[in-house]
Design a protein around this motif. Structure first.
Motif, mmCIF file in Angstrom:
data_model
loop_
_atom_site.group_PDB
_atom_site.id
_atom_site.type_symbol
_atom_site.label_atom_id
_atom_site.label_comp_id
_atom_site.label_asym_id
_atom_site.label_seq_id
_atom_site.Cartn_x
_atom_site.Cartn_y
_atom_site.Cartn_z
ATOM 1 N N PHE A 200 7.342 -35.000 -10.282
ATOM 2 C CA PHE A 200 8.554 -35.755 -10.591
ATOM 3 C C PHE A 200 8.237 -37.191 -10.989
ATOM 4 N N ARG B 227 16.865 -28.051 -11.341
ATOM 5 C CA ARG B 227 16.374 -29.226 -12.057
ATOM 6 C C ARG B 227 14.880 -29.132 -12.307
ATOM 7 N N GLY B 228 14.453 -29.713 -13.410
ATOM 8 C CA GLY B 228 13.037 -29.697 -13.725
ATOM 9 C C GLY B 228 12.528 -31.068 -14.106
ATOM 10 N N ALA C 89 12.350 -20.947 -9.626
ATOM 11 C CA ALA C 89 11.310 -21.973 -9.669
ATOM 12 C C ALA C 89 10.157 -21.518 -10.563
ATOM 13 N N ALA C 90 9.772 -20.268 -10.426
ATOM 14 C CA ALA C 90 8.690 -19.734 -11.263
ATOM 15 C C ALA C 90 9.070 -19.812 -12.732
ATOM 16 N N ASP D 162 15.699 -18.343 -5.391
ATOM 17 C CA ASP D 162 15.230 -19.710 -5.681
ATOM 18 C C ASP D 162 13.749 -19.699 -6.070
ATOM 19 N N GLY D 163 12.975 -18.850 -5.424
ATOM 20 C CA GLY D 163 11.565 -18.736 -5.784
ATOM 21 C C GLY D 163 11.403 -18.220 -7.215
ATOM 22 N N GLN D 164 12.199 -17.242 -7.564
ATOM 23 C CA GLN D 164 12.105 -16.685 -8.917
ATOM 24 C C GLN D 164 12.533 -17.704 -9.979
ATOM 25 N N MET E 226 8.625 -22.226 -3.056
ATOM 26 C CA MET E 226 10.093 -22.291 -3.039
ATOM 27 C C MET E 226 10.695 -21.166 -2.211
ATOM 28 N N LYS F 55 13.438 -26.586 -1.030
ATOM 29 C CA LYS F 55 14.362 -26.671 -2.177
ATOM 30 C C LYS F 55 13.734 -27.415 -3.359
ATOM 31 N N GLY F 56 12.471 -27.800 -3.228
ATOM 32 C CA GLY F 56 11.841 -28.492 -4.333
ATOM 33 C C GLY F 56 10.332 -28.281 -4.299
ATOM 34 N N VAL F 57 9.739 -28.185 -5.468
ATOM 35 C CA VAL F 57 8.287 -27.998 -5.575
ATOM 36 C C VAL F 57 7.777 -28.830 -6.740
ATOM 37 N N GLU F 58 6.628 -29.415 -6.593
ATOM 38 C CA GLU F 58 6.002 -30.069 -7.739
ATOM 39 C C GLU F 58 4.495 -29.868 -7.670
ATOM 40 N N MET G 8 9.107 -23.573 -13.837
ATOM 41 C CA MET G 8 7.773 -24.189 -13.763
ATOM 42 C C MET G 8 6.836 -23.607 -14.819
ATOM 43 N N SER G 9 7.124 -22.403 -15.271
ATOM 44 C CA SER G 9 6.234 -21.783 -16.261
ATOM 45 C C SER G 9 6.439 -22.341 -17.666
ATOM 46 N N ILE G 10 7.452 -23.202 -17.826
ATOM 47 C CA ILE G 10 7.662 -23.829 -19.143
ATOM 48 C C ILE G 10 6.600 -24.902 -19.346
ATOM 49 N N ALA H 281 6.953 -20.386 -7.163
ATOM 50 C CA ALA H 281 7.711 -19.292 -6.547
ATOM 51 C C ALA H 281 7.314 -19.132 -5.084
ATOM 52 N N LYS I 10 1.335 -17.891 -15.764
ATOM 53 C CA LYS I 10 1.034 -19.301 -15.494
ATOM 54 C C LYS I 10 0.958 -19.509 -13.985
ATOM 55 N N GLY J 179 7.613 -29.954 -12.044
ATOM 56 C CA GLY J 179 8.405 -30.041 -10.826
ATOM 57 C C GLY J 179 9.726 -29.309 -11.007
ATOM 58 N N VAL J 180 10.191 -28.691 -9.931
ATOM 59 C CA VAL J 180 11.458 -27.956 -9.948
ATOM 60 C C VAL J 180 12.179 -28.212 -8.642
ATOM 61 N N GLU J 181 13.482 -28.358 -8.707
ATOM 62 C CA GLU J 181 14.240 -28.410 -7.461
ATOM 63 C C GLU J 181 15.575 -27.696 -7.647
ATOM 64 N N ILE J 182 16.088 -27.174 -6.538
ATOM 65 C CA ILE J 182 17.400 -26.535 -6.543
ATOM 66 C C ILE J 182 18.355 -27.551 -5.938
ATOM 67 N N GLY K 277 3.698 -21.594 -12.185
ATOM 68 C CA GLY K 277 4.945 -20.870 -11.937
ATOM 69 C C GLY K 277 4.831 -19.987 -10.702
ATOM 70 N N LYS L 124 13.603 -13.757 -3.019
ATOM 71 C CA LYS L 124 14.418 -14.982 -2.939
ATOM 72 C C LYS L 124 14.643 -15.513 -4.349
#
Lengths: 387, 387, 387, 387
Positions: free
Chosen positions: C269, D313-314, D251-252, D247-249, C255, C261-264, D255-257, C252, C245, D262-265, C248, D245
């Motif tokens: 969001f 978080r997603g 996030a992937a 956090d990147g993994q 991020m 610390k956040g991606v969309e 986000m692939s769901i 990665a 995907k 959106g994803v945040e740590i 995703g 990293k």
């Protein structure tokens, strides 16, 4: 990129495989895969196991109305004698009362497997380390093979020696191959027609004899085989980074087959003893087209295909399960003992040759897709023809 | 997991490499790497090129106060004759007036490379497809080798044949190897002391002679070599999935070396002609310890190391650049012509043997790290000793 | 597939990168890469470090006469103040007399890095964990960006908030973006023209003010940014397997940038708080062509590009190095202390926005090459145009 | 390294998964996996589909007597309504007479999927792009989760908003989480006990109401959720290379769901609007132990775990299948039309939250295994405890 994973224990419920990355629109039937599974099960000198098996595949996903969907193809081959093993190989329960195997067979993963994974029962190793796994590898590769065929890439193989029996007239065999080239389907068929996958009658007869006498002695045999891939365009693989060399990838694929301990491209080992002037394949221009009078390189220069027939050879050691067992060490008592005998084949080189066809298919397909890209057979084919 | 990439053209400014995934705390100096580069440059029968080279490495990152930092190690080896190539290999400019190479050498990537990448100047292929790349592969692998040494894993290699010259007494060589085992440093040193990396005087003399006479004829020679890895614990690699079999990974590593066309583990090809009872290595219990009187499997069963000496052999074809050129096709005129001669070696098997040591190092290290994990040498070592 | 690795310590000799898998024939100059490096170094609120840097790249391999060779591109950016660090960051020697850093900065990798790799000197962490690394990431990505441009895929970015300062009129900015679409070069340029990469004057002025006052307080600021990719064909990425995907993979990439610390994707969001009927982008047929009145999905449905503008947003936390230090624990004494101050920026969101452009480039290019394949720009372009 | 692939169409015969790389000796039962599948199927606002499903897994390989074997674990979840789809989703046959779906739903992969793979029937896309796939992703991840539990790493999740309904008192929820910490099993259980996986009664009631009224309107809802991982040791992941990293993994993975945009740590987006002094988590020494009064970083600094609770978080967009359909374009007629309605959920945020637990499990496990290595649970555990 095509990826695949296989799963399944030799005496478990089923073998399972998932093939990922196949373009959409590739024609595929269970019968096609079953034929490849059948080819793997042939060969003089197979034990009773093969008869029990008679593998058939169930396509569980990734195919609709006879065409791949681009989605992962899941395959299942049920183990026919699972009903005899439901207790010994139960997924749940505590295994109480089930005898443990503690005698590793030399030449198998038995000993190192138990050590690596911390088992006190070698059954846990045997069942996955078994060459039974290759049934699913062949099934998975059949999906890829079907794609390759549509593009015009065909794969065949034949056995070049069993024990000390080698081809008496290698040139005659080469002539036959050259005549079929680039379509290796005929070679596959011709080899299928021989009980030992040999393309020479004289050698075939001798091979069957040696297997017979070997069986009487309780011993086993190995041999060598050759995989041929026709219709491969020049320019697959690359010299720019070590791990993109196609010869390296092909070597990994073939060497990863059970009992294979040697791989060469073209006349690999023999060429190392010749002079350069005897080895390198000259290029000649014939009406604007480049031709090569020889193919000692086996279709590969600098890790890149050169448009000639791809020739990959493998050496298989004799089967490690001998009727006349060898000495070993009991992993429980730590004492020297005789290794136990599981019913097994005397010689599996013909099967190995078919498995090797399967092993190389995804390597070729990935190199092809890297160059030509594409999500559907229509897209890939159109592009390839237009090249 | 250790990853590495190499970059650099043969006549470009420099070769560059990045090695990623090395634990922190591994002692490393440029001198150590330079010694490995020196080993690669030795060997009777090398052309003038080698003398020009005399490679030295610059460590640009990843090491501080003589110890790795866990960060990627960047290495650079400047090309000594870059000043003679600044125009021909200029990064910028339009290349006007620079002669194009249009005559591919049979056996090289020249022809397929130009085809694949759409070049009208084969120089663009030659410079990357050149075995010069292996200098950086050796440099990168030296970082890994340093790690392995700290853990007690040592790598050596020697040449087993050059052209038709083979070892007269293979058993004597095996005895020597067994005596050194598991420390292969002595084997590496002993081979370093020979101009052709042969461990037998008689063969060495013959090999030098055949190289001499071959040079006069304007021809080239290949040969075979053997890489030995000592101190490898049992249980590296796995039989559970085809691509985790360590023999497959080792085959890929060695086959990806320039001009290597064959690989075997232990007596791979020879074993295929023997009976099972002659091949498999029995296990014997000696005071509670498992020993093996033989090691025909080359230290590997079922794709997993078995604690014995690892034996990987390679076959190198003769060098493709002949002083006495072969026929080829001019890629511009499409007419048959004689291939051009670039100054080259007559025989590079000794170098290849050193490069093969380098090729296998990261494979072993990755299998080791998969089992033992760890971010620093201290962590890895402590864990390994405690096992 | 394009792969790249970066190497280099912040105060080491140089940053080094290798980019592998770039097709041959892509026009590339050092000046082009330098421009991208320059873009990364801009932004109001950068400390003195940026001025020292003024990065320029050396292309060490993979390019000849201004075009890529298909071979790996090696890049080097020398650290300008290396001469001040030759002792502190010496590759060899024993480090005696060099002061050790033992005070980890909260929010940095300092503490966990020392723990992970077993260091008693946090300098070993700082120098690699530093955002200095992103200079090489930008350099590597510039090579990919050049390829994308040739295909017609352009990347721009702008800052959408700094601290609490947000765009007053987001719609106006969207209108501007739509006007430029699909060519995001103008957006990149317009943002380059702003000291804070904001496309709105009012917000820009406020942002500069907040940075000024923040600097006085010895504090730091974060913010949000948006990367826009135009000209991306529909059908890149895939829904068939979780790791294919594209959303995703993009997440990665972004991020993994320092302090992000956040991606969309699109209004990620915000969309989670809306009704479905307010969120999904309808399709309309206009003279046989499919159009979308809205692009709330940010150009991505089911992990696959849908032909609309790709919109990826990131949230950057405030810089972790404060002039007014926070409490921390000395890793030597294990006592609470004040963290040490290294000269640093107050706000690096504009730089981060440029780095994010770089981070996404290889993801897009790989998805593109998976679909269109090809070894040379000519081959890739012709194929793409013909689609 | 743990790898897994899933396969299976939504209305096909079965979903299939293979999980590779699980150490031997991990306790595992079908009931355990079924419980995770059950958790995924809960949630107020699910359509009739969920009732049909009631998923149960069959473990086909890789487990014996309740413990993993180190071999690949193959899982199968049969589709309960397969009998109603045998014709429409037949593997073989020609599909004559089967109605084709030509109306893509906005927000789904329908349109781009058909385009990418060249389909004239969107059914071919729907069936794989469906969130049904996540049932197998959860099943596969359950195997990994079981391993993590044995090591003391627990995963929980809860829903933080549905549509515009958010937690009234986030602090109270945080207090609850802190009280359970590091064992997130209780959080998982507490959320399981809520029909909308919310840990606050007030919000829960409002959320159920909004779902009810939304259903009446024929609309759909999204929301946000939070995954919590407790017991994660400091030092997993690395800052040394962008793709290592953690956090990147993560996030992937999230986000692939399906439908996650959106994803945040930790407080990712919120932190971007705060000052550095308000964001970074100070370290304090308490009797020689390092503690942190806050965890705004979500347990991650520099892409490396810092030993605090991991907070990911997603944001999930509203479901794309609306009872009240949107406008779309018929892929056959190329004319604007109303998209077709397939029975679907109104809100799937609670399920998504469980799926996200599953998505992160293999990422954590791989980072763990990279640091601690090992082939069996016994080996891994002993090593981890000894640390």
């Amino acid at each position: 990129m095509i990826r695949y994973l296989t799963a399944g224990e030799s005496h478990g419920q089923a073998l399972v495989g998932i093939v990922e990355g196949i373009p959409a629109g590739v024609p595929l039937t269970a019968a096609y895969i079953d034929h490849q599974l059948w080819r793997r099960q042939q060969g003089y000198g197979r034990g009773g196991r093969m008869r029990i098996e008679s593998d058939t595949v169930e396509i569980l996903s990734g195919v609709r109305f006879g065409r791949t969907l681009g989605s992962p193809v899941a395959l299942m081959v049920r183990n026919r004698d699972w009903q005899n093993w439901t207790e010994k190989m139960a997924v749940e329960g505590n295994g109480k009362g089930i005898e443990k195997i503690t005698l590793p067979r030399p030449g198998h993963a038995d000993y190192v497997g138990a050590l690596k994974y911390g088992f006190d029962d070698i059954r846990n190793v045997i069942d996955r380390a078994s060459a039974r796994e290759t049934a699913m590898r062949v099934a998975c590769a059949s999906v890829v093979r079907r794609l390759l065929e549509e593009i015009g890439i065909t794969i065949g193989s034949h056995v070049t020696s069993i024990g000390k029996v080698t081809l008496a007239d290698r040139r005659a065999v080469d002539t036959l191959i050259r005549k079929c080239s680039p379509d290796m389907t005929d070679i596959a068929d011709a080899a299928d027609a021989s009980e030992v996958r040999m393309l020479e009658r004289a050698a075939e007869a001798k091979a069957i004899n040696i297997i017979k006498s070997c069986k009487k002695k309780g011993d086993t045999l190995g041999g060598t085989f050759e995989v041929l891939v026709g219709g491969v365009p020049a320019g697959l693989g690359s010299y720019v980074q070590y791990d993109r060399k196609l010869d390296g990838q092909l070597a990994a694929a073939v060497m990863s087959i059970h009992a294979v301990k040697g791989v060469e491209i073209g006349d690999g080992f023999a060429n190392s003893g010749r002079y350069g002037s005897e080895v390198h394949d000259e290029l000649l221009a014939k009406r604007g087209v480049v031709t090569r009078p020889t193919n000692r390189a086996g279709g590969m220069e600098g890790g890149v295909t050169n448009g000639e027939l791809l020739v990959i050879r493998g050496a298989m050691k004799p089967i490690a399960t001998l009727a006349h067992p060898l000495r070993t060490v009991d992993i429980r008592s730590k004492k020297t003992a005789r290794s136990r005998y599981e019913r097994s084949d005397v010689c599996a080189v013909p099967a190995c040759s078919v498995i090797a066809e399967a092993a190389v298919a995804p390597v070729i397909a990935n190199a092809f897709l890297e160059k030509y890209g594409g999500d559907s057979l229509r897209e890939v084919s159109a592009r390839f023809k237009r090249r």
